[in-house]
Design a protein around this motif. Sequence first.
Motif, PDB file in Angstrom:
ATOM      1  N   LEU A 505       0.713  -1.303   0.002  1.00  0.00           N
ATOM      2  CA  LEU A 505      -0.006   0.063   0.137  1.00  0.00           C
ATOM      3  C   LEU A 505       0.873   1.292   0.073  1.00  0.00           C
ATOM      4  N   ILE A 506       1.951   1.310   0.949  1.00  0.00           N
ATOM      5  CA  ILE A 506       2.543   2.733   1.139  1.00  0.00           C
ATOM      6  C   ILE A 506       3.745   2.608   0.159  1.00  0.00           C
ATOM      7  N   LEU A 507       4.400   1.540  -0.268  1.00  0.00           N
ATOM      8  CA  LEU A 507       5.594   1.664  -1.321  1.00  0.00           C
ATOM      9  C   LEU A 507       5.131   0.636  -2.511  1.00  0.00           C
ATOM     10  N   PRO A 508       4.231   1.041  -3.345  1.00  0.00           N
ATOM     11  CA  PRO A 508       3.721   0.101  -4.522  1.00  0.00           C
ATOM     12  C   PRO A 508       4.806  -0.440  -5.534  1.00  0.00           C
ATOM     13  N   HIS A 509       5.942   0.143  -5.436  1.00  0.00           N
ATOM     14  CA  HIS A 509       7.073  -0.173  -6.407  1.00  0.00           C
ATOM     15  C   HIS A 509       8.056  -1.065  -5.647  1.00  0.00           C
TER      16      HIS A 509
END
Length: 650
Positions: A505-509
């Motif tokens: 969610l917070i670091l999609p990559h």
Amino acid sequence: MTDPVEQAARALAGNPARAEQQARALIVRNPADPRVRLILASALRRLDRAAEALPLLADLAKAWPRAARTRYEYGLCLCAAGQARDGAAQLDEAVRLDPDLADAWQAMADMAFADGDPLRERRALAALARIGAGHPELGRAAELVALGRHREAEPLLRRWLMARPRDAAAARLLAQCYVAFRAFDNAETLLRHALAVDPASSGARFDLAHALFARQQAADALKELAPLLAADPRNPAWRNLQAGCLALLGDDIGAEAIHAELAAAFPANARIAINHGHALRTTGERERAIAAYRHAATLCPQAGEAWWSLANLKVGALTDADEAAMRGLLAGNLPDAERMHLEYALGRRCEDAGRAGDAFARYAAGAALARRHFGGAGRDWAAQAQATADLFTPAFLAARKGWGAQSDAPIFVVGLPRSGSTLVEQILASHPDIEGTMELPYIGALAGRIEAAGGADALAAATPEQVRAWGEEYLERAAVHRRLGRKWFIDKMPNNFRHIGLIRLILPHARIVDVRRHPMASGFSCYKQLFAEGQEFSYDLADLAAYYRHYLAIVRHFGKAAPGTVHNLIYEDLVDHTEAEVRRLLAAVGAGFDPACLRFFANDRAVRTVSSEQVRQPIYRSGLDQWRAFESFLAPLAAGLGPEREGWRA
């Protein structure tokens, strides 16, 4: 007019030569006054002439056997003259005669620290805490805190602070209880309140730095330590915490240098020697680490952590003589913490010697003590896995696609402890574009905050701005560990598998690599490992099985809910087909193949986990089936795994 005796006494601290001169003149005028002879003796000690003072003090002690202050000075002079045992006896007599003689207790604490006698030091510190409190009720609570009896002290301190909310000393004591309970938010609030009331309190500032360090906020802890170190740069407590903070931030050379200085300054302190051994191990100086641990065991044979640290190097450092010594220690009376470490150390020695039954009995005894020490897990792991699946549905993730911080720098290596994650980290960190950091605490800390704020409801209600802020916060905190300026960095906190949804969610990559090992192998490897903290599930075989199933359920869920989120790497395949698996791994994280990744064992980076020595040598197969020698003892693990014992790869 000033009393000449008082005048001479006041001169002791700043000008002992003048105090000597004045005392000698007073003795000529009144040779029967014991006060001036005591001042003369103290002046001589401060002038490094303790041997001259001893006859004076012997006569005084004989003439006034119940004079506590004389006994105190006599003890200091004996110690200064190289008669430490007799000096300690005089200090004991001083505090027996006057239990409130703080100077004697402080001398006893300092001597015990230098000698590496933690029980005597704790007794002295408890007395100092009682005396310094200034009130019997608060003094009792302070004494309990110093003795480590925080559960008893906490209600006393809460009651005290309800009536006296601006008592900074009581707030500091209650904060120490909360640190012991790992309630760091409460502790920080109390300590900042204590500093607002008393900004000059070095004790409260040090406690705040320690609380921040305990929650692994090392940079913030160093800021609080800075004024303390500026005022007292040689204080061993300040320096030791500074070293811990530097290690957390990846400055292992700086941390080791401080530990080396402390070890040189306090050569008789076993705790300092153990800390130095840990720092040396991290930097790859195995032989010096062994020497430091052995020195600690020589200084304090019952120091279980010294023995376990030798065993935990996993290089056969323990000998037949060591085994005999450990068995002898275990046959006597030991505190549970020391016995726990020794049981694990002896278990490792027995396993290395091929005595599986004896080894398992020792591991089981150690695990029982660890479960009592750390607390049993006592969690419904299946329910937690189901809660994760219920929240992070495909629809939930799709609705939030593109949210979060857009950096692709983090590579998360997750899985069960002792499943090969350190090896995978070492392989990745050997790539010129990837930096290894450590097991970073920031995702777990963020998850804890979200849980406290409402858990699933808080996540579901979060706005895109909030989600992005969480991702940026993680990147900012991780930045202090990125010392090489490489494109990607590794966060190797194994238990982050529980937070794959939050990471997504917070670091999609971000890339996520799941390192998976045979459940019997990884389960037994966890069971025989005494962790520093945070792996409470590992001290019971049935709980280990439930945790492994919990882990599989979560990773499998994201394989379905968000295909491609996690790269699965089987440890056994990495051992058997190293180059092919390394190529797959590098492709999964977006890096091109580099031959250096196959020579990971030549990488001289610091390694902080228990596998530090194993990843400094080429891959070997001998560890894959070690559990089979113990299979008959692992029935609760096998039964708890059920079909996952065979279906774990799926």
